[in-house]
Design an enzyme around this catalytic site. Structure first.
Site, PDB file in Angstrom:
ATOM      1  N   LYS A  12      44.114  44.515  33.017  1.00  0.00           N
ATOM      2  CA  LYS A  12      42.910  43.834  32.509  1.00  0.00           C
ATOM      3  C   LYS A  12      41.681  44.155  33.336  1.00  0.00           C
ATOM      4  O   LYS A  12      41.771  44.591  34.480  1.00  0.00           O
ATOM      5  CB  LYS A  12      43.125  42.318  32.468  1.00  0.00           C
ATOM      6  CG  LYS A  12      43.487  41.663  33.825  1.00  0.00           C
ATOM      7  CD  LYS A  12      42.339  41.351  34.742  1.00  0.00           C
ATOM      8  CE  LYS A  12      42.798  40.908  36.116  1.00  0.00           C
ATOM      9  NZ  LYS A  12      41.755  40.890  37.144  1.00  0.00           N
ATOM     10  N   ASP A 146      47.070  35.586  36.828  1.00  0.00           N
ATOM     11  CA  ASP A 146      46.778  36.572  35.775  1.00  0.00           C
ATOM     12  C   ASP A 146      47.971  36.864  34.867  1.00  0.00           C
ATOM     13  O   ASP A 146      47.843  37.637  33.912  1.00  0.00           O
ATOM     14  CB  ASP A 146      46.348  37.904  36.408  1.00  0.00           C
ATOM     15  CG  ASP A 146      45.021  37.795  37.131  1.00  0.00           C
ATOM     16  OD1 ASP A 146      44.219  36.912  36.766  1.00  0.00           O
ATOM     17  OD2 ASP A 146      44.801  38.594  38.057  1.00  0.00           O
TER      18      ASP A 146
END
Ligand code: C5P
Length: 308
Positions: A12, A146
């Site tokens: 990401k 995350d």
């Protein structure tokens, strides 16, 4: 008969990373916008007759990743994921995990978190554990801030530690250039430097908020608007620990990137391009300036953890 399941999960970029002052739990309240990009970690889980959990790591040379830089002991996030899943379900099964890297190591792109997300889904499938998406999310959040996002992918808002997710509307594809460094930055060290800066008088928002400008820009699908709305409150701390990153950022700007930020806690620098072609041109310029270890291009949003 042993059963093998292969799952890939994306890395990401944080399009926004707003960070508040550290809390009593040692974590910082975040308001972040994640975008998954099409650089994937691939994890194959093969169940074992005994209860051992093993891990092997492979990295394609072109990505400039040294597989030896990834731990293969119990600190490996894929191993932690398998252990956490096993504990939650009272299972005593073993698994061989094989990771093929596709996301820079210690780069601020959540490569380790993607390993954990992929391993969770792969182990659940290989062990035939009937785990709901909600249960997976809970275990994922326990593994790292995350990890839930890597399960979900696409574009999402993350609040709390970053793991309270809700989907964000986004139109079209965005083309990125990702410049990595051979020396990673430790996430706790970058948060620590951020704390020093706050103690030294740097202004922070006690209550970090999502940027409306960025949300509007994502909905419009206009990369110029998205580029202008990128922000990262950890950037100053990352640049303080790794000052040479300013040269990478300057090189991306010289090639007319629409926006340039340090990705997450760094040291990867992410530059937004007008098009795929433009991304290749920015990558070539950064490469020619010789300021990065490896320069990759990627596009997002990309899907979350997927069984192949
Ligand atoms: O959750 P994760 O393992 O990714 O976090 C790594 C480290 O980053 C934490 O130990 C903490 O030092 C820091 N962190 C933080 N606040 C957050 C997320 C991470 O301080 N919201």
């Amino acid at each position: 008969m042993s059963r093998s399941v292969t799952v890939r999960a994306p890395g990401k970029i944080n399009l926004q990373l707003a960070v508040g002052p550290v809390g009593d739990d040692g974590y910082h309240p975040l308001a972040t916008v994640f975008q998954a990009v099409d650089l994937y970690e691939t994890v194959t889980a093969t169940d074992r007759e005994d209860d051992e959990i093993t891990v092997t790591v492979e990295a394609p040379r072109t990505l400039g990743i040294d597989p030896a830089s990834v731990p293969t002991d119990a600190s490996n996030l894929a191993v932690k994921a398998a252990l956490a899943l096993r504990e939650s379900y009272g299972l005593d099964l073993g698994v061989d995990l094989h990771i093929v890297k596709g996301v820079p190591v210690a780069g601020g792109m959540a490569g380790g978190s993607a390993d954990a997300a992929a391993a969770l889904v792969a182990c659940a499938e290989a062990w035939g554990a009937a785990v709901s998406r909600t249960e997976l999310d809970e275990i994922a959040a326990g593994l790292g801030a995350d990890v839930p996002f890597s399960l979900h992918g696409h574009t999402a808002v993350g609040l709390g530690r970053g793991s309270d997710l809700s989907p964000a509307m986004s139109r079209g594809q965005f083309h990125w250039v990702l410049a990595t460094q051979s020396d990673g930055l430790s996430t706790p060290a970058v948060y620590g430097r951020f704390d020093d800066q706050v103690a030294g008088g740097a202004v922070v928002d006690d209550d970090p908020r999502i940027s409306e400008e960025l949300m509007g820009a994502l909905m419009s699908g206009d990369p110029r608007r998205v580029g202008a709305a990128l922000s990262n409150d950890l950037q100053a701390a990352a640049l303080n620990l790794a000052p040479h990153l300013t040269r990478v950022m300057d090189a991306a700007r010289e090639a007319e990137a629409l926006g340039v930020i340090v990705s997450g806690s760094g040291p990867t620098v992410a530059a937004l391009a007008r098009s795929r072609q433009h991304a290749l041109a920015i990558a070539a310029h950064i490469g020619a300036e010789d300021v990065a270890h490896t320069v990759l291009t990627a596009s997002g949003p990309a899907p979350g953890a997927t069984i192949l």
